[in-house]
Motif scaffolding. Structure first.
Motif, mmCIF file in Angstrom:
data_model
loop_
_atom_site.group_PDB
_atom_site.id
_atom_site.type_symbol
_atom_site.label_atom_id
_atom_site.label_comp_id
_atom_site.label_asym_id
_atom_site.label_seq_id
_atom_site.Cartn_x
_atom_site.Cartn_y
_atom_site.Cartn_z
ATOM 1 N N PRO A 603 59.905 113.727 47.988
ATOM 2 C CA PRO A 603 59.284 115.006 48.347
ATOM 3 C C PRO A 603 59.514 116.041 47.246
ATOM 4 O O PRO A 603 60.475 115.951 46.468
ATOM 5 C CB PRO A 603 59.983 115.395 49.652
ATOM 6 N N VAL A 604 58.632 117.033 47.191
ATOM 7 C CA VAL A 604 58.644 118.031 46.118
ATOM 8 C C VAL A 604 58.829 119.420 46.718
ATOM 9 O O VAL A 604 58.218 119.744 47.747
ATOM 10 C CB VAL A 604 57.326 117.973 45.313
ATOM 11 N N HIS A 605 59.659 120.255 46.066
ATOM 12 C CA HIS A 605 59.840 121.642 46.488
ATOM 13 C C HIS A 605 58.690 122.464 45.908
ATOM 14 O O HIS A 605 58.546 122.580 44.679
ATOM 15 C CB HIS A 605 61.182 122.180 45.987
ATOM 16 N N CYS A 606 57.866 123.042 46.795
ATOM 17 C CA CYS A 606 56.632 123.675 46.328
ATOM 18 C C CYS A 606 56.110 124.644 47.377
ATOM 19 O O CYS A 606 56.728 124.841 48.432
ATOM 20 C CB CYS A 606 55.580 122.608 46.039
ATOM 21 N N GLN A 607 54.931 125.248 47.074
ATOM 22 C CA GLN A 607 54.162 126.008 48.048
ATOM 23 C C GLN A 607 53.005 125.115 48.496
ATOM 24 O O GLN A 607 52.004 124.976 47.780
ATOM 25 C CB GLN A 607 53.614 127.304 47.437
ATOM 26 N N PRO A 608 53.118 124.478 49.651
ATOM 27 C CA PRO A 608 52.120 123.478 50.057
ATOM 28 C C PRO A 608 50.701 124.027 50.105
ATOM 29 O O PRO A 608 49.758 123.346 49.690
ATOM 30 C CB PRO A 608 52.601 123.044 51.453
ATOM 31 N N ALA A 643 60.428 114.224 38.160
ATOM 32 C CA ALA A 643 59.076 114.786 38.241
ATOM 33 C C ALA A 643 58.156 113.816 38.970
ATOM 34 O O ALA A 643 58.433 112.619 39.088
ATOM 35 C CB ALA A 643 58.519 115.094 36.854
ATOM 36 N N VAL A 644 57.056 114.368 39.466
ATOM 37 C CA VAL A 644 56.043 113.606 40.191
ATOM 38 C C VAL A 644 54.690 113.923 39.573
ATOM 39 O O VAL A 644 54.424 115.075 39.195
ATOM 40 C CB VAL A 644 56.052 113.971 41.689
ATOM 41 N N ALA A 645 53.820 112.917 39.460
ATOM 42 C CA ALA A 645 52.488 113.114 38.884
ATOM 43 C C ALA A 645 51.426 112.765 39.916
ATOM 44 O O ALA A 645 51.536 111.762 40.620
ATOM 45 C CB ALA A 645 52.296 112.259 37.638
ATOM 46 N N VAL A 646 50.399 113.629 40.000
ATOM 47 C CA VAL A 646 49.226 113.386 40.836
ATOM 48 C C VAL A 646 48.013 113.343 39.912
ATOM 49 O O VAL A 646 47.761 114.310 39.179
ATOM 50 C CB VAL A 646 49.040 114.485 41.897
ATOM 51 N N ALA A 647 47.264 112.239 39.949
ATOM 52 C CA ALA A 647 46.088 112.082 39.087
ATOM 53 C C ALA A 647 44.841 111.971 39.948
ATOM 54 O O ALA A 647 44.819 111.232 40.934
ATOM 55 C CB ALA A 647 46.227 110.841 38.209
ATOM 56 N N VAL A 648 43.810 112.734 39.568
ATOM 57 C CA VAL A 648 42.519 112.703 40.253
ATOM 58 C C VAL A 648 41.473 112.272 39.219
ATOM 59 O O VAL A 648 41.195 113.015 38.270
ATOM 60 C CB VAL A 648 42.155 114.078 40.848
ATOM 61 N N GLY A 649 40.934 111.080 39.386
ATOM 62 C CA GLY A 649 39.994 110.536 38.410
ATOM 63 C C GLY A 649 38.627 110.264 39.017
ATOM 64 O O GLY A 649 38.516 109.909 40.187
ATOM 65 N N ASP A 650 37.580 110.451 38.199
ATOM 66 C CA ASP A 650 36.217 110.183 38.649
ATOM 67 C C ASP A 650 35.502 109.323 37.621
ATOM 68 O O ASP A 650 35.997 109.109 36.509
ATOM 69 C CB ASP A 650 35.449 111.492 38.880
ATOM 70 N N THR A 651 34.352 108.822 37.991
ATOM 71 C CA THR A 651 33.514 108.027 37.077
ATOM 72 C C THR A 651 32.229 108.788 36.782
ATOM 73 O O THR A 651 31.144 108.206 36.762
ATOM 74 C CB THR A 651 33.204 106.659 37.693
ATOM 75 N N GLY A 692 56.125 125.409 37.756
ATOM 76 C CA GLY A 692 56.904 124.827 36.666
ATOM 77 C C GLY A 692 56.348 123.521 36.157
ATOM 78 O O GLY A 692 57.078 122.737 35.534
ATOM 79 N N GLY A 693 55.065 123.262 36.405
ATOM 80 C CA GLY A 693 54.476 121.994 35.992
ATOM 81 C C GLY A 693 53.419 122.174 34.915
ATOM 82 O O GLY A 693 53.284 123.236 34.306
ATOM 83 N N ARG A 694 52.642 121.132 34.710
ATOM 84 C CA ARG A 694 51.574 121.177 33.714
ATOM 85 C C ARG A 694 50.398 120.347 34.222
ATOM 86 O O ARG A 694 50.563 119.464 35.081
ATOM 87 C CB ARG A 694 52.051 120.655 32.364
ATOM 88 N N ILE A 695 49.202 120.627 33.663
ATOM 89 C CA ILE A 695 48.020 119.856 33.996
ATOM 90 C C ILE A 695 47.386 119.344 32.716
ATOM 91 O O ILE A 695 47.219 120.094 31.752
ATOM 92 C CB ILE A 695 47.003 120.682 34.828
ATOM 93 N N LEU A 711 54.573 117.746 38.304
ATOM 94 C CA LEU A 711 55.376 118.792 38.951
ATOM 95 C C LEU A 711 56.836 118.364 38.998
ATOM 96 O O LEU A 711 57.138 117.190 39.267
ATOM 97 C CB LEU A 711 54.882 119.032 40.382
ATOM 98 N N PRO A 712 57.760 119.314 38.754
ATOM 99 C CA PRO A 712 59.178 118.990 38.922
ATOM 100 C C PRO A 712 59.521 118.815 40.399
ATOM 101 O O PRO A 712 59.041 119.579 41.241
ATOM 102 C CB PRO A 712 59.891 120.205 38.321
ATOM 103 N N VAL A 713 60.299 117.811 40.722
ATOM 104 C CA VAL A 713 60.659 117.531 42.111
ATOM 105 C C VAL A 713 61.405 118.705 42.728
ATOM 106 O O VAL A 713 61.175 119.084 43.879
ATOM 107 C CB VAL A 713 61.510 116.247 42.189
ATOM 108 N N ALA A 714 62.297 119.344 41.963
ATOM 109 C CA ALA A 714 63.136 120.420 42.495
ATOM 110 C C ALA A 714 62.445 121.768 42.479
ATOM 111 O O ALA A 714 63.009 122.761 42.953
ATOM 112 C CB ALA A 714 64.441 120.501 41.702
#
Length: 724
Positions: A603-608, A643-651, A692-695, A711-714
């Motif tokens: 789980p990640v500490h964030c603003q859901p 850290a955790v990564a979320v990837a959204v890919g399209d064709t 505190g993350g990047r895209i 995103l950083p987990v903490a």
């Protein structure tokens, strides 16, 4: 010669007596069968009342001496036994409600089995402590009590008793009464199931109607950019959905010192002259905003003390009123109220619609304010940076609400589909129930004990959880069954093999074989199939209700916005699934959705709520880039140890290299005029950076694009937060 004649006469008399006994027994058996059929054929009424019980009593009375007959229901929660039907030779007897305890009725319910007592047996149980003797002496000669037992639940009991020493009940009488009690218990179960199904259907339909109404209100309000138009639109919707003799919207002045009614109407007369200082002692609107809470008032002194509109002539008194703060982006901007001359005018559904509409109104008013701010910004080239940021914040919120407006139609369609399934399944249940009720009693009478047991075992097999089989697997099972049945000489082997496969009886053919050879084999299979249909359709209803609940939960989670920066530790899957649920209608028509969720993602500490906006923008852009045709890939994985990564890919079309560096710039867009503000990816980048993350973006023309959010987990500033 005379002695022989005498013997012949005695033999003839004996034969006549035997014939008379056989005729009496045949008449008794015929009467027994007729009464049992009449009992089994009694219809399942919505409310089991005296007339229904009287017919049941009359049928029982033809089978035994049941002049003293009682049906009582057991309320386990309250610990009460309530007599619902009573006929007694004693004219002073009246139906009673008495506590569950240690009497004879309580013994039947507690033991969950039938009892046959005479006075000697009664006194023996009193001596053993099983029964507490009533006050005075007992007056019955013979007594039977049978629990109303169904689905492992005791619903009450039936009592038959005799005061006449010439009438003594037998175990055969008790067995008949057990059959009657089973029928009554099943009627009670069906009645309660019918009520529960009706209530569930009503609740789902009402929720769908409320959602549709709220969606209409939201679309109409967020489409307006004029304050008065927003107020009139809100008034119209309130007048259509609830008592609305007076309605008003008051907004807080720029300096925060006054609350000004920009629109107030009572009995059709409009007034916009009222304004109250924030320290006004009796203004209910001021109290609502100052205390930051909803006020719901019915016939209270505060309504009488509230100030009247200055330009309106005195009219009928206001007896019910609801006031609610208008909150946008965490800021109180005003108050909305609806009022009525009726007493206790507003029901829970009215309040639900009012609260949702107030949230949309706050958004619409904030959007209108943002629109005015944007117009001023375009006219004044030297506008301050702070005003630009405020306008940008308002546009961010407007974009989220615009996305919600676009999704409403799809969400409504998604809800209509399971509602249709519920309606269809309900109709199937009704048809199958009517068929089973018409055929089951006659069938059960024609089955002996062994065949009845096999019949109920067959129904139990059909009710088990089904293994999903391919068409080829199912055909193979039917072919094998048909071959076995033909070898055993069973008629209509192919047809009956198909029914047995549907009833999941292929592994118990030896047990079912006597039923297939029974003269009523077709009726047995048809009735078993009917019961299986009821169970399968009930499962379909549960699945459909779960689907509606999931959609409503996703819509509530997506639209929730209290304006506060709430940080919490959450599973990112939940937010992603919420967004995918809302886009389900757009995804399933031509888009292949691929989820690649790793199992070890923490789980990640964030603003859901803010991250949900990120996933919404990325999914929305991906669908548009593919023109809703192609493969959408959502991946969730660890990115290093912390850290955790979320990837959204399209064709889709991909992003040309010449503009790739500009896609995160404010107001830069490649969409046609009116389709986008150019703030979507700028908003995404800022939210990610606040976390505190990047895209990152990886794109190839004509191959597709993948955005990866790390995103950083903490969460941001974890070290300073831990030390504090």
């Amino acid at each position: 010669m005379s002695a022989a004649a005498g013997e012949d006469g005695q033999d003839a008399a004996a034969r006549i007596a035997a014939l008379e006994a056989e005729l009496a027994e045949a008449r008794r058996a015929a009467e027994l069968q007729r009464a049992l059929y009449e009992i089994a054929a009694l219809p399942a009424a919505e409310n089991l009342g005296a007339a229904h019980y009287a017919r049941l009593h009359a049928a029982v009375n033809r089978l035994m001496d049941a002049r003293n007959f009682v049906i009582a229901l057991y309320d386990e929660k309250r610990g009460l036994i309530r007599e619902e039907y009573l006929v007694d030779q004693n004219p002073d007897e009246r139906m009673e409600v008495f506590p569950f305890g240690e009497g004879m009725s309580s013994l039947v319910i507690r033991s969950r089995r039938p009892w046959l007592l005479d006075q000697a047996a009664f006194h023996a149980h009193v001596a053993a402590g099983d029964i507490v003797a009533p006050r005075g002496s007992i007056d019955f000669h013979s007594w039977m009590g049978v629990p109303l037992l169904a689905e492992d639940t005791v619903y009450g009991l039936i009592i038959v008793q005799s005061y006449d020493p010439a009438v003594t009940y037998t175990p055969a009488d008790l067995e008949l009464l057990v059959f009657v009690a089973g029928h009554v218990a099943n009627l009670i179960v069906r009645r309660r199931a019918h009520r529960a199904l009706t209530q569930a259907l009503d609740e789902v339909q009402q929720s769908a109607e409320t959602l549709r109404m709220v969606g209409d209100i939201g679309k109409d309000l967020t489409a307006q950019l004029d304050v008065l138009a927003i107020c009139r639109t809100l008034e119209r919707h309130f007048a259509e959905s609830m008592p609305c003799d007076a309605f008003g919207v008051a907004l807080l002045s720029a300096d925060g010192g006054h609350l000004h009614y920009v629109y107030y109407v009572e009995d059709g007369v409009v007034d916009t002259t009222n304004a109250f200082p924030m320290d006004h002692p009796t203004s209910l609107a001021v109290a609502t905003l100052r205390e930051d809470r909803e006020l719901t008032l019915y016939n209270e002194a505060r309504l009488d003390a509230a100030p009247d509109a200055q330009s309106l002539a005195p009219g009928a008194p206001i007896l019910s009123a609801v006031f609610r703060p208008l909150i946008a982006n965490g800021r109180r901007i005003g108050v909305v109220t609806v009022q009525s001359h009726q007493t206790d005018a507003y029901r829970p559904r009215h309040l639900e619609v009012f609260r949702s509409a107030a949230a949309f109104a706050a958004i619409a008013l904030a959007n209108a304010d943002a629109y005015r701010a944007a117009e001023t910004a375009r006219e004044q080239a030297a506008q301050a940076l702070a005003e630009l940021r405020q306008a940008e914040a308002q546009l961010v919120h407007a974009e989220k609400m615009a996305a919600l407006g676009q999704l409403i139609a799809g969400v409504a369609h998604e809800i209509n589909t399971p509602i249709g399934a519920i309606k269809s399944s309900g109709q199937s249940i009704v048809g199958a129930t009517e068929s089973a009720l018409s055929g089951m009693p006659k069938l059960l009478v024609r089955l002996d004990d062994g065949d009845r047991r096999r019949f109920f075992d067959l129904i139990s097999r059909a009710s088990r959880t089904r293994t999903v089989l391919s068409t080829r697997e199912e055909r193979a099972i039917v072919r094998e069954l048909a071959t076995r049945l033909e070898a055993l000489g069973i008629a209509q082997a192919r047809h009956r093999a198909g029914l047995l496969a549907q009833l999941q009886a292929q592994d118990g053919l030896d047990e079912v074989l006597p039923l297939l050879r029974h003269p009523e084999a077709d009726a047995i299979l048809d009735n078993a199939w009917g019961i299986a249909t009821i169970v399968a359709n009930a499962d379909n209803i549960n699945i459909a209700v779960d689907r509606v609940a999931k959609i409503v939960f996703a819509l509530k989670a997506f639209s929730r916005s209290d304006g506060a920066e709430v940080w919490s530790t959450v599973d990112l899957r939940d937010g992603i699934e919420t967004v995918l649920t809302l886009y389900r209608n757009q995804i399933r028509h031509g888009v292949d959705l691929v989820r690649e969720f790793a199992d070890d993602v923490p789980p990640v500490h964030c603003q859901p709520d803010e991250l949900n906006q990120v996933w919404t923008n990325l999914v929305h852009n991906a669908l548009q880039a593919m023109e809703h045709r192609g493969r959408l890939t959502i991946a969730l994985r660890r990115a290093g140890g912390d850290a955790v990564a979320v990837a959204v890919g399209d064709t889709g079309r991909g992003i040309p290299e010449a503009i790739r560096a500009r896609i995160f710039d404010p107001f830069f867009t490649t969409k046609a005029a009116g389709e986008g503000t150019g703030l979507g990816l700028d908003i995404v980048r800022k939210i990610v950076e606040r976390h505190g993350g990047r895209i990152d973006v990886d794109s190839e023309v004509d191959r597709g694009t993948t955005f990866t959010v790390t995103l950083p987990v903490a969460g941001p500033n974890a070290a300073s937060r831990d030390s504090g």
